[in-house]
Structures are given as structure tokens and as C-alpha cells.
Write a protein that holds these residues in place. Structure first.
Motif, PDB file in Angstrom:
ATOM      1  N   LEU A 194       0.719  -1.218  -0.129  1.00 60.53           N
ATOM      2  CA  LEU A 194       0.113  -0.059   0.044  1.00 60.53           C
ATOM      3  C   LEU A 194       0.648   1.266  -0.270  1.00 60.53           C
ATOM      4  CD1 LEU A 194      -3.051   0.197   0.131  1.00 60.53           C
ATOM      5  CD2 LEU A 194      -2.679   0.855   2.694  1.00 60.53           C
ATOM      6  N   PHE A 195       1.920   1.204   0.783  1.00 54.78           N
ATOM      7  CA  PHE A 195       2.862   2.202   1.030  1.00 54.78           C
ATOM      8  C   PHE A 195       3.610   2.762  -0.451  1.00 54.78           C
ATOM      9  CE2 PHE A 195       3.030   4.695   4.582  1.00 54.78           C
ATOM     10  CZ  PHE A 195       2.480   3.786   5.822  1.00 54.78           C
ATOM     11  N   GLN A 196       4.032   1.478  -0.970  1.00 57.18           N
ATOM     12  CA  GLN A 196       4.586   1.685  -2.284  1.00 57.18           C
ATOM     13  C   GLN A 196       3.940   2.046  -3.343  1.00 57.18           C
ATOM     14  OE1 GLN A 196       6.281  -2.479  -2.153  1.00 57.18           O
ATOM     15  NE2 GLN A 196       8.239  -1.828  -0.933  1.00 57.18           N
ATOM     16  N   ASP A 197       2.654   1.595  -3.426  1.00 57.37           N
ATOM     17  CA  ASP A 197       1.713   2.405  -4.406  1.00 57.37           C
ATOM     18  C   ASP A 197       1.330   3.795  -4.324  1.00 57.37           C
ATOM     19  OD1 ASP A 197      -0.962  -0.313  -4.440  1.00 57.37           O
ATOM     20  OD2 ASP A 197       1.252  -0.166  -5.610  1.00 57.37           O
ATOM     21  N   ARG A 198       1.371   4.067  -3.000  1.00 55.13           N
ATOM     22  CA  ARG A 198       1.245   5.507  -2.648  1.00 55.13           C
ATOM     23  C   ARG A 198       2.597   6.437  -3.145  1.00 55.13           C
ATOM     24  NH1 ARG A 198      -2.196   6.238   2.965  1.00 55.13           N
ATOM     25  NH2 ARG A 198      -3.939   4.937   2.249  1.00 55.13           N
ATOM     26  N   LEU A 199       3.459   5.909  -2.622  1.00 54.04           N
ATOM     27  CA  LEU A 199       4.671   6.595  -3.141  1.00 54.04           C
ATOM     28  C   LEU A 199       5.040   6.577  -4.422  1.00 54.04           C
ATOM     29  CD1 LEU A 199       7.004   5.516   0.318  1.00 54.04           C
ATOM     30  CD2 LEU A 199       5.997   7.710  -0.274  1.00 54.04           C
ATOM     31  N   ALA A 200       4.419   5.684  -5.133  1.00 49.67           N
ATOM     32  CA  ALA A 200       4.590   5.676  -6.546  1.00 49.67           C
ATOM     33  C   ALA A 200       4.231   7.073  -7.095  1.00 49.67           C
ATOM     34  CB  ALA A 200       4.129   4.573  -7.365  1.00 49.67           C
ATOM     35  N   THR A 201       3.094   7.771  -6.443  1.00 52.77           N
ATOM     36  CA  THR A 201       2.279   8.780  -7.179  1.00 52.77           C
ATOM     37  C   THR A 201       2.753  10.059  -6.393  1.00 52.77           C
ATOM     38  OG1 THR A 201       0.456   8.410  -5.893  1.00 52.77           O
ATOM     39  CG2 THR A 201       0.484   7.771  -8.110  1.00 52.77           C
ATOM     40  N   ALA A 202       3.045   9.845  -5.075  1.00 55.16           N
ATOM     41  CA  ALA A 202       3.516  10.998  -4.044  1.00 55.16           C
ATOM     42  C   ALA A 202       5.215  10.901  -3.783  1.00 55.16           C
ATOM     43  CB  ALA A 202       2.762  11.177  -2.907  1.00 55.16           C
ATOM     44  N   LYS A 203       5.552  12.266  -3.600  1.00 53.28           N
ATOM     45  CA  LYS A 203       6.964  12.158  -3.275  1.00 53.28           C
ATOM     46  C   LYS A 203       7.038  12.121  -1.627  1.00 53.28           C
ATOM     47  CE  LYS A 203       9.618  15.004  -6.374  1.00 53.28           C
ATOM     48  NZ  LYS A 203      10.291  16.216  -7.132  1.00 53.28           N
ATOM     49  N   LYS A 204       6.000  12.506  -0.833  1.00 53.15           N
ATOM     50  CA  LYS A 204       6.100  12.236   0.504  1.00 53.15           C
ATOM     51  C   LYS A 204       4.759  11.986   1.068  1.00 53.15           C
ATOM     52  CE  LYS A 204       6.083  17.143   1.639  1.00 53.15           C
ATOM     53  NZ  LYS A 204       6.523  18.351   2.607  1.00 53.15           N
ATOM     54  N   LEU A 205       4.853  11.341   2.276  1.00 52.52           N
ATOM     55  CA  LEU A 205       3.439  10.937   2.974  1.00 52.52           C
ATOM     56  C   LEU A 205       3.468  11.568   4.328  1.00 52.52           C
ATOM     57  CD1 LEU A 205       2.817   7.346   1.712  1.00 52.52           C
ATOM     58  CD2 LEU A 205       1.502   9.266   1.072  1.00 52.52           C
ATOM     59  N   ILE A 206       2.332  12.008   4.856  1.00 56.19           N
ATOM     60  CA  ILE A 206       2.426  12.258   6.251  1.00 56.19           C
ATOM     61  C   ILE A 206       1.887  10.836   7.069  1.00 56.19           C
ATOM     62  CG2 ILE A 206       1.482  13.646   8.177  1.00 56.19           C
ATOM     63  CD1 ILE A 206       3.309  15.447   6.276  1.00 56.19           C
ATOM     64  N   PHE A 207       2.730  10.242   7.817  1.00 54.31           N
ATOM     65  CA  PHE A 207       2.400   9.016   8.330  1.00 54.31           C
ATOM     66  C   PHE A 207       0.944   9.038   9.079  1.00 54.31           C
ATOM     67  CE2 PHE A 207       2.440   6.138  12.254  1.00 54.31           C
ATOM     68  CZ  PHE A 207       2.286   4.810  11.343  1.00 54.31           C
ATOM     69  N   GLN A 208       0.832  10.185   9.936  1.00 57.32           N
ATOM     70  CA  GLN A 208      -0.331  10.168  10.823  1.00 57.32           C
ATOM     71  C   GLN A 208      -1.622  10.246   9.759  1.00 57.32           C
ATOM     72  OE1 GLN A 208       2.297  11.596  11.621  1.00 57.32           O
ATOM     73  NE2 GLN A 208       2.672  11.624  13.807  1.00 57.32           N
ATOM     74  N   ASP A 240      10.185  15.816  13.928  1.00 55.08           N
ATOM     75  CA  ASP A 240      11.077  16.976  14.730  1.00 55.08           C
ATOM     76  C   ASP A 240      10.998  16.421  16.033  1.00 55.08           C
ATOM     77  OD1 ASP A 240       9.223  19.606  12.815  1.00 55.08           O
ATOM     78  OD2 ASP A 240      11.231  18.616  12.515  1.00 55.08           O
ATOM     79  N   GLY A 241      10.004  15.783  16.640  1.00 59.72           N
ATOM     80  CA  GLY A 241      10.119  15.408  18.143  1.00 59.72           C
ATOM     81  C   GLY A 241       9.315  14.147  18.343  1.00 59.72           C
ATOM     82  N   ALA A 242       9.272  13.624  19.526  1.00 61.55           N
ATOM     83  CA  ALA A 242       8.432  12.690  19.879  1.00 61.55           C
ATOM     84  C   ALA A 242       7.214  12.894  19.651  1.00 61.55           C
ATOM     85  CB  ALA A 242       8.624  12.168  21.148  1.00 61.55           C
ATOM     86  N   PHE A 243       6.216  12.031  18.969  1.00 62.20           N
ATOM     87  CA  PHE A 243       4.976  12.234  18.709  1.00 62.20           C
ATOM     88  C   PHE A 243       4.603  13.333  17.751  1.00 62.20           C
ATOM     89  CE2 PHE A 243       5.436  10.678  23.063  1.00 62.20           C
ATOM     90  CZ  PHE A 243       4.539   9.054  22.767  1.00 62.20           C
ATOM     91  N   SER A 244       5.534  13.902  17.131  1.00 58.77           N
ATOM     92  CA  SER A 244       5.090  14.967  16.048  1.00 58.77           C
ATOM     93  C   SER A 244       4.743  14.428  14.780  1.00 58.77           C
ATOM     94  CB  SER A 244       6.170  16.200  16.346  1.00 58.77           C
ATOM     95  OG  SER A 244       7.346  15.737  15.674  1.00 58.77           O
ATOM     96  N   THR A 245       4.730  15.200  13.943  1.00 57.08           N
ATOM     97  CA  THR A 245       4.380  14.697  12.536  1.00 57.08           C
ATOM     98  C   THR A 245       5.588  13.998  11.989  1.00 57.08           C
ATOM     99  OG1 THR A 245       2.782  16.487  12.284  1.00 57.08           O
ATOM    100  CG2 THR A 245       3.558  15.311  10.123  1.00 57.08           C
ATOM    101  N   LEU A 246       5.118  12.729  11.454  1.00 56.12           N
ATOM    102  CA  LEU A 246       6.152  11.689  10.831  1.00 56.12           C
ATOM    103  C   LEU A 246       6.035  11.857   9.312  1.00 56.12           C
ATOM    104  CD1 LEU A 246       8.546   9.724  11.327  1.00 56.12           C
ATOM    105  CD2 LEU A 246       6.545   8.068  11.345  1.00 56.12           C
ATOM    106  N   THR A 247       7.149  12.562   8.796  1.00 57.87           N
ATOM    107  CA  THR A 247       6.985  12.424   7.238  1.00 57.87           C
ATOM    108  C   THR A 247       7.678  11.333   6.658  1.00 57.87           C
ATOM    109  OG1 THR A 247       6.966  14.990   7.737  1.00 57.87           O
ATOM    110  CG2 THR A 247       6.985  14.025   5.463  1.00 57.87           C
ATOM    111  N   VAL A 248       7.456  10.913   5.685  1.00 57.27           N
ATOM    112  CA  VAL A 248       7.781   9.673   5.096  1.00 57.27           C
ATOM    113  C   VAL A 248       8.181  10.185   3.670  1.00 57.27           C
ATOM    114  CG1 VAL A 248       7.685   7.212   3.960  1.00 57.27           C
ATOM    115  CG2 VAL A 248       6.457   7.918   6.152  1.00 57.27           C
ATOM    116  N   HIS A 249       9.641  10.171   3.301  1.00 56.79           N
ATOM    117  CA  HIS A 249      10.086  10.891   2.118  1.00 56.79           C
ATOM    118  C   HIS A 249      10.482   9.793   1.129  1.00 56.79           C
ATOM    119  CE1 HIS A 249      10.461  15.039   3.339  1.00 56.79           C
ATOM    120  NE2 HIS A 249      10.627  14.646   4.478  1.00 56.79           N
ATOM    121  N   LYS A 250      10.147   9.972  -0.190  1.00 60.89           N
ATOM    122  CA  LYS A 250      10.436   8.822  -1.078  1.00 60.89           C
ATOM    123  C   LYS A 250      11.901   9.066  -1.448  1.00 60.89           C
ATOM    124  CE  LYS A 250       8.977   8.691  -5.521  1.00 60.89           C
ATOM    125  NZ  LYS A 250       7.756   8.432  -6.496  1.00 60.89           N
TER     126      LYS A 250
END
Lengths: 251, 176
Positions: A194-208, A240-250
Motif C-alpha cells: 500500500l505504501f509503495q503504491d502511494r509513494l509511486a504517485t507522491a513524493k512524501k506522505l504524512i504518516f499520521q 521533529d520530536g516525539a509524537f510530532s508529525t512523521l513524514t515519509v520521503h521517497k
């Protein structure tokens, strides 16, 4: 000790639901036979000599007759009544019996002593709480100049109903049964795809954002999946810190 | 001020309530006689202070002094906590003649005082002294002294007169 002269007609008692009025009680305070005699003598403005005691006999007896005296203290009234009657009889039929003499002088003596304490009790009553010495922490709860509420607090039935409703709202929902069949969540493999599918179209995802609305289990699996991808260097994680937004970059 | 009086003062302050002589004696490992002496000393030391020492036959407590009573009264709530005439009469007899048995109280008041004594005990205005095999004796508590604005019962009006009166003693002992 009080003698309660309870006038039933003045009592209003509505035991209807939660509303009731406190009964009105008419109290005549005579602590005992000595107190009554001293008070009677005061009213007649006479001293408590033997001759005067005789004159108080009638009103004393009348009082006993007319008032319901507490059974706990009626005895002491009767003892005094008998001595008063003795005085009366003696004046009508003079006799020389020393025993009677003693009884009468004893009552007079007791009355004179009692009067001292009766008087001092009034002095102490005036002093009571006039200039009290205060203990430690007397004002500890911010009681400076604040009067304590006395008697029944002013509470309406609406307030009670409201408080109850508030309490009901705070009751946690019944727990979900723990032993039942749950739909199996997606596997790690599914989620990786699922993640790989999404990252095929987007450069980054917000995990949350990707896990919003999924079950806890699925969130955990997704997190593991992201870590797995990072380990394989297929993504770069940024947070940036614990529990903050986690960004997944391709990568 | 000796260290003993200092230590007693500190203990009474931290206790914040009445402490028995025997407790002080145990805590400080000093005989009760010495405790009583030190308490007298402390009481004298506290003259013209905002604090004072209230003592009964058995208890001591640090409280605000008579000198600041009027000043503090403006912050304290008025009224309430009243005593009935009968209760005050009973308390008076006990204050002047205590430690005294119920029998003797009845004898002076000419009436059964059981209910009054119970009431006063419940309000903490009396101390009950129990001795096995003997009738309980009652004495005024430090709380009652504080309500009356005095630090010991010897400060009661006409205390000498009424407490030592042989007349009254005749009254209370003749029926024993």
C-alpha cells in the motif's frame, strides 16, 4: 436541662418528597427545680427565704402540673416539691421536728449555692466566643471574614437532577468484550504494498494521515512497515520530536 | 529560655493541637513535673506575644493570645457555636469545681446532668477522666477555655471564691 413544652399545633411537617419544613418547637427553659424556683422568686421579686419559699409552692406545683417535664429530671422536681409542701404544712401545723428543719434549711442552702453558679453561668455566657483564643490553622482554609453556611444549603431539585445527569455522563462506556472474533487486520506485506503504491504517485506522505481511522493494530503494523522501508533505504523518515508529525520521503 | 522550653514550644507549634503533659514527658524524656515547670516558664515567656499557652490539668496548647483576640475577632465569623443556658450552667459548675463527678454536679445543680455532660463531651468542651473502680470525673477542656478567652481556669471570674468555697464543698461531699 430543657423542659420541652412542645406545642403540637405549631408543628408543621411536610414529609412530601424532598420538601419539608423544620418543626417549630416552643421551648421553656428551666434547667431544674432550683432554676425554676430562682426564676419564680425573681418574677415575684422576693428572696428565697423560708417564708417566701412557702409562697412559691403554688406556682411551683402549678408549673409541674401544666408542663410535661422530661422523665429524666422529673424526680428532682418532685423532691423539691415535697420539701416545699413540708414548709407549707409546717407553717399551718407548727411542729418541732428537727429532721424537717434540716430538710428545709438544706434546700435553702442548696438554693443559695446554686444561685452563685447560675449567676456565674450568665457571666460566662456573655464571655463565650466574645474574644476567643484561636487554635493553629484556624484560618487555614481561607476563612478570613467568610461566614460559614449554616443550615440547609440552598439546593434546588433541578440542581440535583443536573448533578446526577453530569455524573451519568461521566460513567465510562461498557468495555468491549475481550474474547470475541475480530476481523484480522491487513498484514505487513499488504501494508508495505500500500505504501509503495502511494509513494509511486507522491513524493512524501504524512504518516499520521495514512493511518487515520485505522485500528490500533493496523497503526502499529503500518509503523513497522515504515520502519522496515527506512531500514531498506527505500524511504527517509523525518520527525521533529516525539509524537510530532512523521513524514515519509521517497528516496 | 531553656532548651526544654524551646523544645516544648516547637513541639506544641508543630502539633497544632492540645498535647498531654505525659506525651511531652515521653517525647522529651523528662519527668512530668519538669514539663509543668517548663510550661509555666514558656507561658511567662510568651507574655505580650501574639501567641499564648493554654493549659488544663493535663493538656497544653499553643493558641493566639488574649492581647490579639479583639484584633483577630474581626476576621473570625461571629456567633454560632452557642451554648444553651443549661449547658453553660453545667460547664460553669465543672469549670470551677472540676475535676468533679457527675454525682456532685447533679448535687449542685439539683437536677440530673447526664444529657448536658454528654452534649459538652461531644463538643469537646469537657475532658472525662476515667479511673478504674471509680466514677468518671469531668474537667473543663482547653477548647472551652479558648472559647471563654482565657488560658487557664484560674482566670475565670471569681475563681478563688467559687472553686475553693467550703460552702460548696460541704454541699458536694455530704452526700458521698
Amino acid at each position: 436541662m430543657y423542659l420541652f413544652a412542645l406545642d403540637v399545633s405549631t408543628i408543621t411537617w411536610y414529609a412530601l418528597g424532598m420538601q419539608f419544613a423544620l418543626p417549630e418547637v416552643k421551648i421553656e427553659q428551666y434547667e431544674g427545680p432550683y432554676d425554676l424556683l430562682v426564676e419564680l422568686a425573681k418574677k415575684e421579686q422576693i428572696s428565697l427565704s423560708e417564708i417566701n419559699l412557702k409562697n412559691l409552692t403554688d406556682s411551683f406545683l402549678q408549673y409541674i402540673k401544666e408542663h410535661e417535664i422530661d422523665t429524666e429530671i422529673i424526680g428532682s422536681f418532685l423532691v423539691v416539691a415535697s420539701t416545699l409542701l413540708l414548709i407549707k404544712v409546717r407553717q399551718m401545723v407548727p411542729s418541732q421536728k428537727t429532721e424537717e428543719e434540716e430538710e428545709i434549711s438544706d434546700l435553702q442552702y442548696r438554693l443559695s449555692q446554686y444561685e452563685k453558679f447560675r449567676a456565674i453561668a450568665e457571666v460566662l455566657h456573655a464571655r463565650w466566643n466574645a474574644k476567643p483564643l484561636l487554635p493553629a490553622h484556624y484560618f487555614a482554609e481561607g476563612e478570613f471574614q467568610e461566614r460559614a453556611e449554616t443550615g440547609m444549603p440552598n439546593i434546588t431539585s433541578e440542581q440535583i437532577a443536573g448533578a446526577l445527569q453530569h455524573l451519568i455522563n461521566r460513567i465510562p462506556p461498557a468495555p468491549q468484550p475481550s474474547a470475541h472474533l475480530v476481523q484480522r487486520g491487513r498484514s505487513m506485506k499488504d501494508i508495505l504494498a500500500l505504501f509503495q503504491d502511494r509513494l509511486a504517485t507522491a513524493k512524501k506522505l504524512i504518516f499520521q494521515d495514512t493511518v487515520r481511522g485505522s485500528t490500533r493494530q493496523e497503526q502499529a503494523v503500518s509503523f513497522l512497515a515504515v520502519l522496515e522501508m527506512a531500514r531498506k533505504n527505500s524511504v527517509r523518515l523525518e520527525q521533529d520530536g516525539a509524537f510530532s508529525t512523521l513524514t515519509v520521503h521517497k528516496i | 529560655m531553656t532548651s526544654l522550653t524551646q523544645h516544648i514550644e516547637a513541639l506544641l507549634f508543630t502539633a497544632g493541637e492540645a498535647v498531654t503533659f505525659s506525651d511531652l514527658s515521653q517525647l522529651l524524656n523528662v519527668p512530668e513535673e519538669q514539663i509543668k515547670k517548663a510550661l509555666e516558664e514558656l507561658s511567662a515567656e510568651l507574655q505580650h506575644h501574639g501567641l499564648a499557652l493554654v493549659t488544663t490539668n493535663t493538656h497544653a496548647q499553643l493558641v493566639t493570645s488574649q492581647e490579639v483576640a479583639e484584633f483577630l475577632a474581626q476576621f473570625a465569623e461571629e456567633g454560632g457555636n452557642e451554648l444553651s443556658k443549661a449547658a453553660m450552667e453545667t460547664l460553669s459548675v465543672i469549670a470551677y469545681k472540676g475535676p468533679i463527678s457527675r454525682y456532685d454536679i447533679d448535687s449542685i445543680r439539683g437536677v440530673d446532668s447526664r444529657r448536658m455532660i454528654r452534649q459538652l463531651l461531644l463538643r469537646g468542651l469537657l475532658r472525662q477522666i476515667r479511673t478504674s473502680g471509680k466514677a468518671s470525673l469531668y474537667d473543663i477542656s482547653e477548647d472551652a477555655l479558648m472559647h471563654l478567652g482565657i488560658t487557664k481556669k484560674e482566670e475565670l471570674p471569681e475563681f478563688e471564691n467559687l472553686s475553693r468555697s467550703e460552702d460548696i464543698d460541704r454541699l458536694v461531699t455530704q452526700e458521698k
